[in-house]
Design a protein around this motif. Structure first.
Motif, PDB file in Angstrom:
ATOM      1  N   GLU A   1     -20.324 -28.149 -35.143  1.00 14.85           N
ATOM      2  CA  GLU A   1     -19.469 -27.317 -34.301  1.00 14.85           C
ATOM      3  C   GLU A   1     -20.293 -26.439 -33.366  1.00 14.85           C
TER       4      GLU A   1
ATOM      5  N   TYR B   1     -14.054 -28.133 -39.255  1.00 15.96           N
ATOM      6  CA  TYR B   1     -14.458 -28.859 -38.055  1.00 15.96           C
ATOM      7  C   TYR B   1     -14.573 -30.337 -38.378  1.00 15.96           C
TER       8      TYR B   1
ATOM      9  N   VAL C   1     -10.079 -26.397 -29.618  1.00 16.64           N
ATOM     10  CA  VAL C   1     -10.703 -25.095 -29.360  1.00 16.64           C
ATOM     11  C   VAL C   1     -10.715 -24.820 -27.864  1.00 16.64           C
TER      12      VAL C   1
ATOM     13  N   TRP D   1     -20.187 -19.348 -39.484  1.00 17.37           N
ATOM     14  CA  TRP D   1     -20.909 -20.563 -39.845  1.00 17.37           C
ATOM     15  C   TRP D   1     -22.017 -20.211 -40.840  1.00 17.37           C
TER      16      TRP D   1
ATOM     17  N   CYS E   1     -20.488 -26.983 -39.745  1.00 10.02           N
ATOM     18  CA  CYS E   1     -20.798 -25.811 -38.908  1.00 10.02           C
ATOM     19  C   CYS E   1     -21.846 -26.169 -37.859  1.00 10.02           C
TER      20      CYS E   1
ATOM     21  N   SER F   1     -17.065 -17.134 -34.205  1.00  6.57           N
ATOM     22  CA  SER F   1     -17.237 -18.320 -35.042  1.00  6.57           C
ATOM     23  C   SER F   1     -18.096 -17.985 -36.248  1.00  6.57           C
TER      24      SER F   1
ATOM     25  N   SER G   1     -21.234 -15.865 -32.545  1.00  5.40           N
ATOM     26  CA  SER G   1     -21.355 -16.727 -33.711  1.00  5.40           C
ATOM     27  C   SER G   1     -21.968 -15.916 -34.845  1.00  5.40           C
TER      28      SER G   1
ATOM     29  N   LEU H   1     -19.816 -25.638 -29.453  1.00  5.72           N
ATOM     30  CA  LEU H   1     -19.614 -24.281 -28.930  1.00  5.72           C
ATOM     31  C   LEU H   1     -20.545 -23.993 -27.756  1.00  5.72           C
TER      32      LEU H   1
ATOM     33  N   SER I   1     -13.135 -20.166 -36.937  1.00 10.78           N
ATOM     34  CA  SER I   1     -13.182 -19.555 -35.609  1.00 10.78           C
ATOM     35  C   SER I   1     -11.885 -18.827 -35.328  1.00 10.78           C
TER      36      SER I   1
ATOM     37  N   PRO J   1     -16.784 -24.010 -41.207  1.00 13.83           N
ATOM     38  CA  PRO J   1     -16.691 -23.032 -40.134  1.00 13.83           C
ATOM     39  C   PRO J   1     -15.275 -22.457 -40.030  1.00 13.83           C
TER      40      PRO J   1
END
Length: 185
Positions: free
Chosen positions: A82, A164, A172, A72, A79, A70, A102, A86, A148, A146
């Motif tokens: 999100e 996001y 996801v 960010w 971000c 991910s 990340s 996550l 991913s 973001p």
């Protein structure tokens, strides 16, 4: 003249934010799953330090885990939202083989904000710093934030997603479960 310059700067900022914050317009919009990487391509190994200075190599997880990478930044509000999702996803599936890496795309001027952000929220997955943008250039060349992607146990990118908005966490998770071989039929 001054107001035109200010107006032009404002439009420039909005264009930059729209491009780098997943392309979602202010006040909402939809996130997209537009591939910016080959949807079944493989990835090159990389090593980045986490916010505590520990090195993490992609190769340590390849083939053993399903890896969600991910991208960010601390300046990106979607971000930050999100990242909370996550952590929930990681807590629910880390014992089933999920690893989240990340990667902060913060520039040197804002990179110092990453560690306090991570520590304050108690994220337990590795949060890595890509100060030289080497990994970002490889896997997220548009610098979407973001952004991913999921790397399956076969070491190929099996899914990617840009942006996001609330509710994307369900998409996801469905992609993660499919990559883990746990998708409900």
């Amino acid at each position: 003249m001054r107001s035109r310059a200010g107006l032009a700067a404002g439009f420039f900022f909005l264009a930059i934010c729209a491009a780098s914050c997943g392309g979602a317009p202010p006040g909402g919009g939809t996130a997209s799953s537009t591939p910016s990487t080959p949807s079944s391509g493989s990835v090159s190994d990389f090593t980045l330090d986490d916010v505590d200075g520990r090195a993490h190599s992609l190769s340590s997880y390849l083939g053993k885990n399903v890896i969600l990478v991910s991208f960010w930044a601390t300046w990106c509000e979607p971000c930050k939202k999100e990242m909370e999702q996550l952590q929930t996803l990681y807590d629910a599936h880390k014992d089933k083989g999920l690893m989240i890496l990340s990667i902060s795309m913060d520039e040197p001027e804002t990179q110092g904000d990453a560690r306090p952000f991570v520590k304050q929220r108690g994220f337990t997955f590795p949060v890595l710093l890509d100060a030289e943008t080497l990994v970002t250039n490889q896997l997220n060349p548009r610098r979407a934030a973001p952004f991913s992607l999921i790397i399956g146990r076969d070491q190929k990118i099996v899914w990617d997603h840009e942006g996001y908005v609330p509710g994307d966490e369900k998409k996801v998770e469905a992609a993660v479960l499919e990559a883990l071989g746990l998708a409900q039929q």
